[in-house]
Design a protein around this motif. Structure first.
Motif, PDB file in Angstrom:
ATOM      1  N   PRO A   1      -0.603 -20.491   7.460  1.00  0.00           N
ATOM      2  CA  PRO A   1      -1.890 -21.198   7.500  1.00  0.00           C
ATOM      3  C   PRO A   1      -2.489 -21.293   8.896  1.00  0.00           C
ATOM      4  N   TRP A   2      -1.658 -21.576   9.912  1.00  0.00           N
ATOM      5  CA  TRP A   2      -2.208 -21.710  11.262  1.00  0.00           C
ATOM      6  C   TRP A   2      -2.762 -20.386  11.766  1.00  0.00           C
ATOM      7  N   GLU A   3      -2.134 -19.258  11.356  1.00  0.00           N
ATOM      8  CA  GLU A   3      -2.678 -17.935  11.706  1.00  0.00           C
ATOM      9  C   GLU A   3      -4.079 -17.759  11.147  1.00  0.00           C
ATOM     10  N   ARG A   4      -4.214 -18.041   9.861  1.00  0.00           N
ATOM     11  CA  ARG A   4      -5.496 -17.810   9.194  1.00  0.00           C
ATOM     12  C   ARG A   4      -6.605 -18.674   9.783  1.00  0.00           C
ATOM     13  N   ARG A   5      -6.266 -19.892  10.159  1.00  0.00           N
ATOM     14  CA  ARG A   5      -7.286 -20.741  10.768  1.00  0.00           C
ATOM     15  C   ARG A   5      -7.827 -20.126  12.050  1.00  0.00           C
ATOM     16  N   LEU A   6      -6.932 -19.653  12.914  1.00  0.00           N
ATOM     17  CA  LEU A   6      -7.363 -19.022  14.169  1.00  0.00           C
ATOM     18  C   LEU A   6      -8.127 -17.731  13.898  1.00  0.00           C
ATOM     19  N   GLN A   7      -7.665 -16.949  12.926  1.00  0.00           N
ATOM     20  CA  GLN A   7      -8.297 -15.663  12.629  1.00  0.00           C
ATOM     21  C   GLN A   7      -9.691 -15.843  12.041  1.00  0.00           C
ATOM     22  N   VAL A   8      -9.845 -16.793  11.140  1.00  0.00           N
ATOM     23  CA  VAL A   8     -11.163 -17.034  10.549  1.00  0.00           C
ATOM     24  C   VAL A   8     -12.141 -17.545  11.603  1.00  0.00           C
ATOM     25  N   GLU A   9     -11.679 -18.393  12.513  1.00  0.00           N
ATOM     26  CA  GLU A   9     -12.553 -18.855  13.590  1.00  0.00           C
ATOM     27  C   GLU A   9     -13.094 -17.680  14.394  1.00  0.00           C
ATOM     28  N   GLU A  10     -12.227 -16.711  14.706  1.00  0.00           N
ATOM     29  CA  GLU A  10     -12.667 -15.533  15.460  1.00  0.00           C
ATOM     30  C   GLU A  10     -13.635 -14.678  14.647  1.00  0.00           C
ATOM     31  N   LEU A  11     -13.346 -14.497  13.372  1.00  0.00           N
ATOM     32  CA  LEU A  11     -14.209 -13.662  12.528  1.00  0.00           C
ATOM     33  C   LEU A  11     -15.613 -14.243  12.418  1.00  0.00           C
TER      34      LEU A  11
END
Length: 225
Positions: free
Chosen positions: A128-138
């Motif tokens: 989950p913490w990965e996806r949060r950071l990745q979506v913010e960048e996207l």
């Protein structure tokens, strides 16, 4: 402008029977007959390049755009896009996080019938913490009024923060179950379109071939601007 979009995690062309068979993936791609297809887990085992992607593109007569996340002597692995439109500008994003499997996205401008469309195709991490950071960048990358985000988001929680953030930008999109392909339970594969009113329909591509070719079912959408 009317387009058919699709996203498909091909699981390295390994089907539910454990057999590596690119021919089955080709057949599913022909069934989809999409103008733009985002692919995940494109693998080239035992080779030194992107032979699988070039083969798929040749068989279905679409233009390939490679977005590998692992580059190794034994073969490359990662994301790709197949399209019958004209790629105008392609940018590869590194979404990798420390200690986790490398992840990335393809951020591209596509020219279709005189119009420009921004498409980002991705495959996000398992934590989950990965996806949060990745979506913010996207979400920082979207600049055009007409744009698409699609891919395997690996988001198990429909109420999670990443999906809430995406909805602020794109509005609502159907969450249709695509995984596992034999008995779909989770909506891991997603397509969002902006403006949301341009979405005509969305469906999971369920056929005897697609149920066997990968552990994910393809997701397909029709849009019109």
């Amino acid at each position: 402008m009317r387009l058919t979009l699709a996203t498909y995690n091909i699981h390295g062309c390994v089907g539910l029977d454990g057999r590596y068979d690119p021919g089955r993936i080709v057949e599913v791609l022909r069934e989809l007959d999409a103008d733009i297809v985002a692919l995940q887990e494109v693998d080239s085992p035992g080779h030194h390049g992107l032979e699988l992607l070039w083969r798929l593109a040749h068989e279905v007569k679409l233009t390939p755009i490679a977005g590998p996340t692992l580059l190794e002597r034994k073969g490359h692995y990662g994301n790709a896009v197949l399209t019958r439109c004209s790629p105008a500008d392609v940018r590869l994003m590194d979404l990798s996080q420390p200690g986790r499997e490398p992840r990335g996205a393809i951020d591209m401008e596509i020219a279709c019938n005189g119009e420009r469309l921004q498409v980002i195709a991705t495959h996000l991490g398992l934590r989950p913490w990965e996806r949060r950071l990745q979506v913010e960048e996207l979400l920082k990358r979207f600049s055009r009024r007409h744009c698409v985000l699609m891919g395997d988001l690996n988001e198990w929680f429909l109420w999670g923060r990443p999906l809430r953030w995406i909805k602020r930008i794109f509005g609502h999109a159907p969450a249709l179950r695509t995984f596992p392909s034999a008995v779909p339970i989770f909506a891991l594969d997603r397509i969002w379109v902006r403006p949301p009113a341009t979405l005509l329909r969305m469906e999971v591509h369920k056929t005897p071939r697609s149920r066997q070719a990968s552990d994910h079912l393809p997701l397909k959408a029709a849009v019109e601007w």
